[in-house]
Design an enzyme around this catalytic site. Sequence first.
Site, mmCIF file in Angstrom:
data_model
loop_
_atom_site.group_PDB
_atom_site.id
_atom_site.type_symbol
_atom_site.label_atom_id
_atom_site.label_comp_id
_atom_site.label_asym_id
_atom_site.label_seq_id
_atom_site.Cartn_x
_atom_site.Cartn_y
_atom_site.Cartn_z
ATOM 1 N N CYS A 14 0.855 -1.185 0.000
ATOM 2 C CA CYS A 14 0.000 0.000 0.000
ATOM 3 C C CYS A 14 0.897 1.243 0.000
ATOM 4 O O CYS A 14 2.114 1.145 0.207
ATOM 5 C CB CYS A 14 -0.890 0.007 1.244
ATOM 6 S SG CYS A 14 0.073 0.226 2.752
ATOM 7 N N HIS A 124 -2.972 -3.699 19.136
ATOM 8 C CA HIS A 124 -2.234 -3.376 17.905
ATOM 9 C C HIS A 124 -1.479 -2.058 18.101
ATOM 10 O O HIS A 124 -2.041 -1.090 18.643
ATOM 11 C CB HIS A 124 -3.209 -3.264 16.730
ATOM 12 C CG HIS A 124 -2.531 -3.241 15.403
ATOM 13 N ND1 HIS A 124 -1.942 -2.100 14.907
ATOM 14 C CD2 HIS A 124 -2.314 -4.207 14.491
ATOM 15 C CE1 HIS A 124 -1.416 -2.368 13.724
ATOM 16 N NE2 HIS A 124 -1.630 -3.651 13.443
ATOM 17 N N GLU A 126 -0.733 0.385 16.132
ATOM 18 C CA GLU A 126 -1.385 1.576 15.559
ATOM 19 C C GLU A 126 -2.487 2.081 16.502
ATOM 20 O O GLU A 126 -2.612 3.283 16.751
ATOM 21 C CB GLU A 126 -1.992 1.230 14.188
ATOM 22 C CG GLU A 126 -2.729 2.411 13.580
ATOM 23 C CD GLU A 126 -3.775 2.014 12.554
ATOM 24 O OE1 GLU A 126 -3.445 1.300 11.608
ATOM 25 O OE2 GLU A 126 -4.940 2.439 12.717
ATOM 26 N N SER A 266 1.019 -5.080 3.391
ATOM 27 C CA SER A 266 2.481 -5.169 3.509
ATOM 28 C C SER A 266 3.026 -6.427 2.837
ATOM 29 O O SER A 266 4.083 -6.935 3.209
ATOM 30 C CB SER A 266 2.895 -5.090 4.984
ATOM 31 O OG SER A 266 2.131 -5.984 5.750
HETATM 32 S S1 SF4 Z 1 0.020 1.983 6.095
HETATM 33 FE FE1 SF4 Z 1 -2.027 1.438 6.806
HETATM 34 S S2 SF4 Z 1 -3.179 3.341 6.743
HETATM 35 FE FE2 SF4 Z 1 -1.349 3.655 5.495
HETATM 36 S S3 SF4 Z 1 -1.951 3.201 3.363
HETATM 37 FE FE3 SF4 Z 1 -1.114 1.319 4.299
HETATM 38 S S4 SF4 Z 1 -2.871 0.234 5.125
HETATM 39 FE FE4 SF4 Z 1 -3.506 2.346 4.762
#
Ligand code: SF4
Length: 286
Positions: A14, A124, A126, A266
């Site tokens: 992402c 988590h 985050e 990821s």
């Molecule tokens: S790190 Fe998390 S919040 Fe940022 S783009 Fe990737 S999935 Fe979305």
Amino acid sequence: MSVKIEKAAGTGFCFGVKRAITTLEKVAKERGCVETLGAVVHNQQVLQRLEDIGVSVASTIEGMTGNTLAIGAHGVGPEVEAAIRQRGVNIIDTTCRFVHRAQAVAERLSKSGFFVVVYGDANHPEVKGILAWAGDKGIATRDATAIATLNPLPKKVGILSQTTGIPANFIDFVKALLDTAFAKDSELHIVDTICHDIRRRQTSAQKLAEKVDLMFVVGDHTSANTNRLAELCRRLTETHLIETADEIKPAWLKGHKHIGVTGGASTAEETIDEVVARLERLYEKH
Ligand code: SF4
């Protein structure tokens, strides 16, 4: 046997993970080494690749040995940030901008007198970071009844979600809160903090899962967004969550003719391609 293997749209890293990895690669190249506070992303293959170029993991601020520390894509709370600054090391902040947005929402709501509810996994990193920006004047949970048992019930409640939440589940959570935890004249403020990349990824995975008779979700077993993807696909078809191509058990493929493959935020595109390639090889043997 004729078999179709299809990849979902929008796989690969992402935006936030891509940016974090690119930054770390650049810093490691320039300075020789860099430490990250905890795992920068939840993906063992990525962490191994980063370690090979000089990016190591410090599990605590006190445990770091170098003078450059990177904050991962999941971000940290203000106290952790202050403790890093106090240490006097160089800081590389790779917090994803969507996580930053959720942190800012939590801080703003808390300062405006709202009790902050973060819909997500309380353990988590985050979520811990987001809640910390609310000055810990709130709670992180997926269980609406956890709010109903607070005494007294907060009159002003601000709700946001972990960035990797499933939108429909977030809505159900808010509905359950309305049913159980609201007294007369309560004020409710809802902010949609679910990441757009995650929404697109979930939608394309669901579209594919509706068509196929077997689905593979590729990503780390501990990754929140990968687990959410698998949860969504499982509602529609038989689904296996795997970290690498080696985890595919040939017996799983028996009787299936249309296979779908998707991956977490990821998970590298090349890991997905390795899964597709192994599936093709296994079917050739049948
Ligand atoms: S790190 Fe998390 S919040 Fe940022 S783009 Fe990737 S999935 Fe979305």
